[in-house]
Design an enzyme around this catalytic site. Sequence first.
Site, PDB file in Angstrom:
ATOM      1  N   GLU A 135       4.667   9.787   1.366  1.00  0.00           N
ATOM      2  CA  GLU A 135       5.763  10.356   0.568  1.00  0.00           C
ATOM      3  C   GLU A 135       6.718  11.084   1.511  1.00  0.00           C
ATOM      4  O   GLU A 135       6.348  11.412   2.643  1.00  0.00           O
ATOM      5  CB  GLU A 135       5.204  11.342  -0.456  1.00  0.00           C
ATOM      6  CG  GLU A 135       4.297  10.671  -1.460  1.00  0.00           C
ATOM      7  CD  GLU A 135       3.816  11.613  -2.562  1.00  0.00           C
ATOM      8  OE1 GLU A 135       4.259  12.783  -2.613  1.00  0.00           O
ATOM      9  OE2 GLU A 135       2.992  11.149  -3.367  1.00  0.00           O
ATOM     10  N   PHE A 187       0.878  -1.178   0.000  1.00  0.00           N
ATOM     11  CA  PHE A 187       0.000   0.000   0.000  1.00  0.00           C
ATOM     12  C   PHE A 187       0.913   1.224   0.000  1.00  0.00           C
ATOM     13  O   PHE A 187       1.634   1.454   0.983  1.00  0.00           O
ATOM     14  CB  PHE A 187      -0.838  -0.070   1.285  1.00  0.00           C
ATOM     15  CG  PHE A 187      -1.779   1.071   1.544  1.00  0.00           C
ATOM     16  CD1 PHE A 187      -3.008   1.145   0.903  1.00  0.00           C
ATOM     17  CD2 PHE A 187      -1.458   2.051   2.483  1.00  0.00           C
ATOM     18  CE1 PHE A 187      -3.900   2.171   1.185  1.00  0.00           C
ATOM     19  CE2 PHE A 187      -2.349   3.084   2.767  1.00  0.00           C
ATOM     20  CZ  PHE A 187      -3.571   3.137   2.113  1.00  0.00           C
ATOM     21  N   ALA A 188       0.903   1.995  -1.095  1.00  0.00           N
ATOM     22  CA  ALA A 188       1.886   3.081  -1.235  1.00  0.00           C
ATOM     23  C   ALA A 188       1.202   4.441  -1.220  1.00  0.00           C
ATOM     24  O   ALA A 188       0.752   4.943  -2.259  1.00  0.00           O
ATOM     25  CB  ALA A 188       2.688   2.882  -2.518  1.00  0.00           C
ATOM     26  N   ARG A 214      10.086 -16.262  39.385  1.00  0.00           N
ATOM     27  CA  ARG A 214      11.304 -15.613  39.891  1.00  0.00           C
ATOM     28  C   ARG A 214      11.189 -15.361  41.395  1.00  0.00           C
ATOM     29  O   ARG A 214      10.236 -14.702  41.845  1.00  0.00           O
ATOM     30  CB  ARG A 214      11.485 -14.280  39.151  1.00  0.00           C
ATOM     31  CG  ARG A 214      12.599 -13.427  39.655  1.00  0.00           C
ATOM     32  CD  ARG A 214      13.857 -13.690  38.908  1.00  0.00           C
ATOM     33  NE  ARG A 214      14.893 -12.711  39.219  1.00  0.00           N
ATOM     34  CZ  ARG A 214      16.172 -13.015  39.230  1.00  0.00           C
ATOM     35  NH1 ARG A 214      16.564 -14.258  38.990  1.00  0.00           N
ATOM     36  NH2 ARG A 214      17.068 -12.096  39.478  1.00  0.00           N
ATOM     37  N   TRP A 254       8.552   4.680   3.052  1.00  0.00           N
ATOM     38  CA  TRP A 254       8.053   3.865   4.166  1.00  0.00           C
ATOM     39  C   TRP A 254       7.096   2.793   3.670  1.00  0.00           C
ATOM     40  O   TRP A 254       6.136   2.476   4.372  1.00  0.00           O
ATOM     41  CB  TRP A 254       7.322   4.730   5.212  1.00  0.00           C
ATOM     42  CG  TRP A 254       8.154   5.763   5.843  1.00  0.00           C
ATOM     43  CD1 TRP A 254       7.974   7.109   5.773  1.00  0.00           C
ATOM     44  CD2 TRP A 254       9.312   5.555   6.672  1.00  0.00           C
ATOM     45  NE1 TRP A 254       8.950   7.751   6.489  1.00  0.00           N
ATOM     46  CE2 TRP A 254       9.785   6.816   7.050  1.00  0.00           C
ATOM     47  CE3 TRP A 254       9.983   4.412   7.108  1.00  0.00           C
ATOM     48  CZ2 TRP A 254      10.901   6.977   7.853  1.00  0.00           C
ATOM     49  CZ3 TRP A 254      11.104   4.573   7.916  1.00  0.00           C
ATOM     50  CH2 TRP A 254      11.541   5.850   8.277  1.00  0.00           C
ATOM     51  N   ASP A 258     -10.162   2.897   7.247  1.00  0.00           N
ATOM     52  CA  ASP A 258     -11.307   2.732   8.145  1.00  0.00           C
ATOM     53  C   ASP A 258     -11.500   1.248   8.510  1.00  0.00           C
ATOM     54  O   ASP A 258     -11.894   0.914   9.624  1.00  0.00           O
ATOM     55  CB  ASP A 258     -12.568   3.254   7.434  1.00  0.00           C
ATOM     56  CG  ASP A 258     -13.562   3.841   8.406  1.00  0.00           C
ATOM     57  OD1 ASP A 258     -13.164   4.697   9.204  1.00  0.00           O
ATOM     58  OD2 ASP A 258     -14.736   3.420   8.372  1.00  0.00           O
ATOM     59  N   GLU A 293      -0.201   4.369   9.864  1.00  0.00           N
ATOM     60  CA  GLU A 293      -1.670   4.411   9.703  1.00  0.00           C
ATOM     61  C   GLU A 293      -2.295   5.482  10.602  1.00  0.00           C
ATOM     62  O   GLU A 293      -3.350   5.274  11.192  1.00  0.00           O
ATOM     63  CB  GLU A 293      -2.295   3.023   9.911  1.00  0.00           C
ATOM     64  CG  GLU A 293      -1.922   2.079   8.787  1.00  0.00           C
ATOM     65  CD  GLU A 293      -2.666   0.774   8.797  1.00  0.00           C
ATOM     66  OE1 GLU A 293      -3.883   0.780   9.028  1.00  0.00           O
ATOM     67  OE2 GLU A 293      -2.011  -0.262   8.559  1.00  0.00           O
ATOM     68  N   GLY A 350       3.544  12.612   5.029  1.00  0.00           N
ATOM     69  CA  GLY A 350       3.211  11.393   5.749  1.00  0.00           C
ATOM     70  C   GLY A 350       1.840  11.577   6.370  1.00  0.00           C
ATOM     71  O   GLY A 350       0.823  11.113   5.834  1.00  0.00           O
ATOM     72  N   GLY A 370      13.740  -7.288  34.579  1.00  0.00           N
ATOM     73  CA  GLY A 370      15.083  -6.854  34.980  1.00  0.00           C
ATOM     74  C   GLY A 370      16.026  -6.861  33.785  1.00  0.00           C
ATOM     75  O   GLY A 370      15.624  -6.517  32.661  1.00  0.00           O
TER      76      GLY A 370
HETATM   77  C1  LIG Z   1       7.404   0.818  10.079  1.00  0.00           C
HETATM   78  C2  LIG Z   1       6.568   1.706   9.204  1.00  0.00           C
HETATM   79  C3  LIG Z   1       5.801   1.141   8.196  1.00  0.00           C
HETATM   80  C4  LIG Z   1       5.053   1.964   7.344  1.00  0.00           C
HETATM   81  N1  LIG Z   1       4.343   1.388   6.312  1.00  0.00           N
HETATM   82  C5  LIG Z   1       3.699   2.189   5.420  1.00  0.00           C
HETATM   83  C6  LIG Z   1       3.044   1.635   4.268  1.00  0.00           C
HETATM   84  O1  LIG Z   1       3.013   0.409   4.076  1.00  0.00           O
HETATM   85  N2  LIG Z   1       2.476   2.468   3.381  1.00  0.00           N
HETATM   86  C7  LIG Z   1       2.478   3.817   3.544  1.00  0.00           C
HETATM   87  O2  LIG Z   1       1.935   4.512   2.695  1.00  0.00           O
HETATM   88  N3  LIG Z   1       3.091   4.384   4.624  1.00  0.00           N
HETATM   89  C8  LIG Z   1       3.693   3.611   5.557  1.00  0.00           C
HETATM   90  N4  LIG Z   1       4.329   4.169   6.643  1.00  0.00           N
HETATM   91  C9  LIG Z   1       4.363   5.615   6.770  1.00  0.00           C
HETATM   92  C10 LIG Z   1       3.525   6.139   7.912  1.00  0.00           C
HETATM   93  O3  LIG Z   1       2.166   6.049   7.620  1.00  0.00           O
HETATM   94  C11 LIG Z   1       4.014   7.562   8.211  1.00  0.00           C
HETATM   95  O4  LIG Z   1       5.304   7.446   8.785  1.00  0.00           O
HETATM   96  C12 LIG Z   1       3.076   8.297   9.131  1.00  0.00           C
HETATM   97  O5  LIG Z   1       1.881   8.619   8.456  1.00  0.00           O
HETATM   98  C13 LIG Z   1       3.716   9.570   9.677  1.00  0.00           C
HETATM   99  O6  LIG Z   1       4.232  10.340   8.620  1.00  0.00           O
HETATM  100  P1  LIG Z   1       5.732  10.922   8.716  1.00  0.00           P
HETATM  101  O7  LIG Z   1       6.641   9.807   9.042  1.00  0.00           O
HETATM  102  O8  LIG Z   1       5.978  11.701   7.481  1.00  0.00           O
HETATM  103  O9  LIG Z   1       5.681  11.897   9.970  1.00  0.00           O
HETATM  104  P2  LIG Z   1       5.084  13.381   9.997  1.00  0.00           P
HETATM  105  O10 LIG Z   1       3.878  13.477   9.129  1.00  0.00           O
HETATM  106  O11 LIG Z   1       6.208  14.315   9.751  1.00  0.00           O
HETATM  107  O12 LIG Z   1       4.612  13.482  11.507  1.00  0.00           O
HETATM  108  C14 LIG Z   1       5.563  13.452  12.566  1.00  0.00           C
HETATM  109  C15 LIG Z   1       4.842  13.593  13.880  1.00  0.00           C
HETATM  110  O13 LIG Z   1       4.162  14.845  13.938  1.00  0.00           O
HETATM  111  C16 LIG Z   1       3.014  14.708  14.763  1.00  0.00           C
HETATM  112  N5  LIG Z   1       1.827  15.123  13.986  1.00  0.00           N
HETATM  113  C17 LIG Z   1       1.620  14.948  12.667  1.00  0.00           C
HETATM  114  N6  LIG Z   1       0.408  15.441  12.316  1.00  0.00           N
HETATM  115  C18 LIG Z   1      -0.144  15.940  13.444  1.00  0.00           C
HETATM  116  C19 LIG Z   1      -1.388  16.576  13.747  1.00  0.00           C
HETATM  117  N7  LIG Z   1      -2.314  16.779  12.809  1.00  0.00           N
HETATM  118  N8  LIG Z   1      -1.606  16.968  15.023  1.00  0.00           N
HETATM  119  C20 LIG Z   1      -0.678  16.749  15.992  1.00  0.00           C
HETATM  120  N9  LIG Z   1       0.505  16.152  15.777  1.00  0.00           N
HETATM  121  C21 LIG Z   1       0.761  15.729  14.520  1.00  0.00           C
HETATM  122  C22 LIG Z   1       2.918  13.229  15.166  1.00  0.00           C
HETATM  123  O14 LIG Z   1       3.539  13.056  16.431  1.00  0.00           O
HETATM  124  C23 LIG Z   1       3.755  12.545  14.101  1.00  0.00           C
HETATM  125  O15 LIG Z   1       4.278  11.302  14.540  1.00  0.00           O
HETATM  126  C24 LIG Z   1       5.053   3.366   7.523  1.00  0.00           C
HETATM  127  C25 LIG Z   1       5.832   3.918   8.563  1.00  0.00           C
HETATM  128  C26 LIG Z   1       6.572   3.126   9.390  1.00  0.00           C
HETATM  129  C27 LIG Z   1       7.404   3.757  10.469  1.00  0.00           C
END
Ligand SMILES: Cc1cc2nc3c(=O)[nH]c(=O)nc-3n(C[C@H](O)[C@H](O)[C@H](O)COP(=O)(O)OP(=O)(O)OC[C@H]3O[C@@H](n4cnc5c(N)ncnc54)[C@H](O)[C@@H]3O)c2cc1C
Length: 385
Positions: free
Chosen positions: A129, A125-126, A268, A158, A240, A364, A133, A340
């Site tokens: 960017e 699922f892509a 333990r 990601w 959803d 997600e 994110g 521990g």
């Molecule tokens: C192990 C892993 C697997 C993944 N797999 C997929 C995948 O299969 N497909 C895919 O499309 N993506 C995938 N992702 C991407 C993932 O969905 C994004 O990392 C996530 O949506 C956060 O985007 P970002 O990393 O750009 O962080 P950012 O968007 O930069 O956000 C960073 C932080 O800012 C804060 N923040 C962001 N928005 C808000 C808000 N509105 N209000 C308050 N705080 C906020 C949160 O604390 C957030 O963690 C994956 C990520 C990881 C780590």
Amino acid sequence: MPDRSFLNWPFFEDRHRDLAERLEAWCAKSLPVDHHDVDAACRDLVKMLGRDGWLKPTAIDTENPTPLDVRTLCLTREMLARHDGLADFAFAMQGLGTGAISLFGSDEHKRWLAKTRRGEAISAFALSEPRSGSDVANMDMTATRDGDNYVLSGEKTWISNGGIADLYVVFARTGEAPGAKGISCFLVPADTKGLEIAERLEVIAPHPLARLAFNAARVPASAMIGRPGDGFKIAMSVLDVFRSTVGAAALGFARRALDESIFRASERKLFGAPLAELQMVQGHIADMALDVDAAALLVYRAAWTKDMGAARVTREAAMAKLFATDKAQEVIDKAVQLHGGDGVRRGHIVESLYREIRALRIYEGASDVQKVVIARQVLSEFKQS
Ligand SMILES: Cc1cc2nc3c(=O)[nH]c(=O)nc-3n(C[C@H](O)[C@H](O)[C@H](O)COP(=O)(O)OP(=O)(O)OC[C@H]3O[C@@H](n4cnc5c(N)ncnc54)[C@H](O)[C@@H]3O)c2cc1C
């Protein structure tokens, strides 16, 4: 023996209880697998899960189409996660990766589902960017119409299963309107010319993960899933369904951490008695058990509500994911404490749970974003009343 009493809750039917029993026996026999080479382990897990029929609920059966059963998805994720995080990942991605096809795909798109349900093709699922994110509607990647084709240009990052997937469901800007209403969804086979694995990404709990580059990758116009401009709506509909299942995986990790802690505290001996006789330890165990049950109630409430025909379960799924993942982190942290030094020893089960849980609070929809979603829903319900 893990607590099974939740299976008697009214959220479940006998078919769910039967599934839980059969899957528990399968997990005990087949898991965990060796994680040394995660790509190979994931490929093997998809094959094993497909061969033994466990991937069937991840996508629509085109011969006998019935809606995805979210309780089955959640129960399966919870049980797999309790035994092996990578097995849960392999299962979950077959569903998330094909969710758009199950919900909105044409007959031609759905031909892939027979293969993904049998474990003969791996899906991804892509959506994310580098620059977008959490802010999905701000994506840069474009899909430009050129005769009977679309030309995809840009990057995704990601992407779970990136590098081992056979098909990618990709979201790109087609420009019908600014922001969320100008995004469409495409089915892109991994061997499409111009689609490259730009970088493999390593994380604290290793899974196949990559940044993808689309260098004028050409797909037929029929590769579009749904209608032009529907991509954001499709992505949100898929999330959803699958967001509660992330909570279910967290619940599985937390349940395992609780079970390990109960065993450890009972076995333990410290100061001449089992650890479990210390009241402060009992306090930790009580908090952990409470968080596990509360998370289970929210997860299966969301799943049941969706299965009962609710068009959207945005609020329920956000609550389930937020609570179950945040609380699982706390439960696992307590488990590490109760173990521990062993708790931080590489290769110990609670050490691996400690690494496994962290990303679930980010992908997600990060926990903070779930709070925004819940607040918006609750406030809008008040305005409408
Ligand atoms: C192990 C892993 C697997 C993944 N797999 C997929 C995948 O299969 N497909 C895919 O499309 N993506 C995938 N992702 C991407 C993932 O969905 C994004 O990392 C996530 O949506 C956060 O985007 P970002 O990393 O750009 O962080 P950012 O968007 O930069 O956000 C960073 C932080 O800012 C804060 N923040 C962001 N928005 C808000 C808000 N509105 N209000 C308050 N705080 C906020 C949160 O604390 C957030 O963690 C994956 C990520 C990881 C780590």
